[in-house]
Structures are given as C-alpha cells and as structure tokens.
Design a protein around this motif. Structure first.
Motif, PDB file in Angstrom:
ATOM      1  N   ILE A 161      68.764  56.089  52.662  1.00 45.76           N
ATOM      2  CA  ILE A 161      68.449  57.292  52.222  1.00 45.76           C
ATOM      3  C   ILE A 161      67.442  57.132  51.006  1.00 45.76           C
ATOM      4  O   ILE A 161      66.360  57.656  50.902  1.00 45.76           O
ATOM      5  CB  ILE A 161      69.651  58.201  51.551  1.00 45.76           C
ATOM      6  N   ARG A 162      67.478  56.081  50.425  1.00 46.59           N
ATOM      7  CA  ARG A 162      66.790  55.680  49.227  1.00 46.59           C
ATOM      8  C   ARG A 162      65.045  55.342  49.992  1.00 46.59           C
ATOM      9  O   ARG A 162      64.209  55.667  49.255  1.00 46.59           O
ATOM     10  CB  ARG A 162      67.074  54.288  48.569  1.00 46.59           C
ATOM     11  N   ILE A 163      65.060  54.651  50.928  1.00 41.85           N
ATOM     12  CA  ILE A 163      63.886  54.137  51.645  1.00 41.85           C
ATOM     13  C   ILE A 163      63.397  55.463  52.158  1.00 41.85           C
ATOM     14  O   ILE A 163      62.202  55.612  51.909  1.00 41.85           O
ATOM     15  CB  ILE A 163      64.273  53.256  52.849  1.00 41.85           C
ATOM     16  N   PHE A 164      64.093  56.443  52.688  1.00 44.03           N
ATOM     17  CA  PHE A 164      63.432  57.688  53.270  1.00 44.03           C
ATOM     18  C   PHE A 164      63.024  58.556  52.109  1.00 44.03           C
ATOM     19  O   PHE A 164      61.816  59.213  52.274  1.00 44.03           O
ATOM     20  CB  PHE A 164      64.522  58.604  54.140  1.00 44.03           C
ATOM     21  N   GLN A 165      63.600  58.357  51.101  1.00 43.25           N
ATOM     22  CA  GLN A 165      63.083  59.206  49.973  1.00 43.25           C
ATOM     23  C   GLN A 165      61.883  58.705  49.318  1.00 43.25           C
ATOM     24  O   GLN A 165      60.913  59.228  48.819  1.00 43.25           O
ATOM     25  CB  GLN A 165      64.296  59.377  48.637  1.00 43.25           C
ATOM     26  N   TYR A 166      61.699  57.296  49.326  1.00 43.24           N
ATOM     27  CA  TYR A 166      60.429  56.714  48.947  1.00 43.24           C
ATOM     28  C   TYR A 166      59.324  57.225  49.867  1.00 43.24           C
ATOM     29  O   TYR A 166      58.282  57.210  49.665  1.00 43.24           O
ATOM     30  CB  TYR A 166      60.683  55.065  48.770  1.00 43.24           C
ATOM     31  N   ALA A 167      59.801  56.959  51.380  1.00 40.14           N
ATOM     32  CA  ALA A 167      58.637  57.384  52.303  1.00 40.14           C
ATOM     33  C   ALA A 167      58.189  58.876  52.051  1.00 40.14           C
ATOM     34  O   ALA A 167      57.208  59.333  51.973  1.00 40.14           O
ATOM     35  CB  ALA A 167      59.136  57.440  53.705  1.00 40.14           C
ATOM     36  N   GLN A 168      58.953  59.662  51.450  1.00 40.13           N
ATOM     37  CA  GLN A 168      58.674  61.201  51.220  1.00 40.13           C
ATOM     38  C   GLN A 168      57.787  61.005  50.011  1.00 40.13           C
ATOM     39  O   GLN A 168      56.782  62.026  49.806  1.00 40.13           O
ATOM     40  CB  GLN A 168      59.855  61.889  51.051  1.00 40.13           C
TER      41      GLN A 168
END
Length: 322
Positions: free
Chosen positions: A44-51
């Motif tokens: 989820i942290r990685i996805f939040q960074y992508a966002q």
C-alpha cells in the motif's frame, strides 16, 4: 555533484542503488519484512507513492479494468511515461531524504524478490474464492504489468520468469495468469536498447519489433514414446485443429508430461514445422484460446475444468490412451 536523470546510464544508476543497499542493510531488511506481510501495508505504501508521483494513476488502472481487452497495458504505460516517473525517481533517490521510500523501494525492485512476490500474491488473490470479481481483474492486470514491466525496465529477463514459473509449479502452485503472460509475451526493445542506455532519453533510431520465434522440433519436445505420440497428434489434428483444439492439446500434453517444458508459442512453431502440409490456425488465435481455457473460475477451477471443455479434454485423454 547531482547527476541529471536524462544523462545517467542505466547500469550506472543500478550500481548507485547497490551501493546504497550495502550501507543500509537494516533499513532494507525492515522494508522487505513490511512488504511481505499479508496485510499488504508495505505494498500500500508503494501504491501511495505511485499516486503521489503520478496523480491519477489509480483512475487509469480502474479505467483499464473496465475495458474488454484488459491485456493491453499501453494506456497505463503511456500514463507513466508521460508522468516521467523515471526522472522523478532518479531525482528523489539522489536527494536522500530520510522519509523517502524511493531508495529502499528501488533496492527491493532491483535486488529483492519484489516482482516475484507481487505476481505470486496476486495469483493467490485470483485463486481465493472470497475475492470479488473486480479484485481478481485487478490482480490479473498487476500480474501482466509486473512481468512485462520488469522485463522492459531490465529488472528481470524472460528466462527469470520461466524459472519462477518452474519453481512455483514444483511447489504445487496454480499460476494460470503467469502462464498466459509468459506465453503471450512479445519481444520488445528494453529501455537500454530503446534509449541507447540512457534513462529518460528519446529513442535514437527505430528498432524492429516482433515476436521472437523459439525453435524446437517436435521430436525434441517429445522425449518418450516419440513415434506413437507423433502418430496420435497427427490423427488428432486431421479432425480437430481450431485454436481451442490446439490449446487444449497443449494443455493435455503438458499436464500429462508427454512433452518437455515449453510455452505455447514453441509448441505451435514445432507443430507447424513438423506438419508443413497442414494449415494451422494463427498463433494469436491459439494463445487467446489458451488464455480462456486456463482462466480461473470459482473454487480454484479453470474454464477447461468445467462443462463441455472438460468433456473435450477427457476425449483427448481417451484418444491418446487408445
């Protein structure tokens, strides 16, 4: 001195990430433990960074899920290219801000089992009967994106994914989407080829694109009882040679260990070359049929395990047993 993103060569940047990893082992191990948790907090942290680095990313992914042809990842790839994520990550890596996820994330992507873990986790999501239809579609897109993206970015090779597939199956894992992604993979130029080794630079000259044919004779693929098996195959294709028939024949021969490990492209090429007098359906048609037959259904079953497809597969077994 700060290196400009569009001038740094890929191998040089990879070496910079390796040097960071060598001096930040504890931080790296903590991150790996976090992303390995079943609650997905690390992912989820990685996805939040992508966002954060590419606002609108989630919307593009959800729009892709609504498309009938959700194998075509070009809209997602175009969005990420337009967002110039590569340059932003190079910049942030060099900034070395303590709160930044980028250095440890890049170390994990380059040198950890990042891509494999993402694929394995999403295959499990697809097999989970409690997963919603949208969750399973989303997992399928992630698998395709991870496999193709890791190769395009030179983090993995097709041979790496073939090895991953072999290991997963040796442990009894069902990985139908991974199978489809590998079998349908087209030979595409890597970043270093397309950019002459520079991150974020424009292509210097056009490169040929196309499917790389893997050559293996039918005799090579059938190590045991070769003549009898070839005779049975010859009888089969005289009456049944649609895309679905060839895909089902491939699945049967693979599952019964009558042919060596190969993808469906290699099998199709071997058939075409061994029986030049026979007009086979095109490779793409066989790949599409194969993908449909191994599509996961409820309860961990595949399309080929149900209804008329199951009966057709049983008829193939009877044909080869006679």
């Amino acid at each position: 001195m700060k290196i400009l993103p569009k001038t740094i060569k890929h191998e040089k940047f990879k070496e910079m990430v390796r040097l960071w990893l060598d001096t930040h082992r504890e931080e790296y191990c903590a991150f790996v433990e976090e992303v390995s948790k079943r609650d997905r907090t690390g992912l989820i942290r990685i996805f939040q960074y992508a966002q954060f680095v590419a606002p609108g990313y989630a919307k593009v992914v959800m729009n892709k899920l609504s498309d009938k042809d959700n194998e075509d990842l070009s809209p997602i790839e175009k969005f990420l290219t337009d967002a110039d994520i590569a340059s932003k990550m190079v910049d942030e890596f060099q900034s070395q801000r303590p709160e930044s996820i980028v250095p440890v994330m890049l170390a994990w992507l380059y040198f950890g089992n990042s891509w494999e873990m993402m694929v394995a986790y999403n295959e499990e999501t697809i097999q989970d009967k409690n997963s919603s239809f949208i969750d399973r579609l989303k997992a399928r897109v992630v698998i395709y994106a991870a496999i193709k993206g890791s190769i395009k970015n030179e983090h993995r090779t097709k041979e790496d994914w073939e090895h991953f597939r072999k290991v997963q199956k040796s442990m009894g894992s069902m990985i139908p989407v991974t199978d489809s992604a590998i079998d349908e993979m087209e030979e595409e130029p890597t970043n270093s080829e397309a950019n002459n080794g520079e991150i974020g630079d424009e292509r210097k000259e056009p490169l040929k694109r196309g499917r790389k044919k893997i050559r293996a004779s039918l005799d090579t693929l059938i190590p045991n009882d070769t003549d009898r098996m070839k005779g049975k195959i010859s009888e089969f294709i005289k009456f049944r040679s649609s895309g679905s028939d060839i895909a089902m024949l491939y699945i049967y021969l693979q599952e019964e260990s009558h042919i060596g490990s190969c993808d469906i492209t290699t099998f199709h090429n071997a058939l075409s070359e061994h029986y030049p007098e026979h007009k086979f359906v095109g490779l793409r048609g066989v790949q599409k049929a194969h993908q449909q037959l191994v599509t996961p259904m409820l309860g961990g079953k595949r399309m080929i395990d149900l209804g008329q497809d199951r009966k057709n597969l049983e008829n193939i077994r009877l044909h080869f047993a006679a």
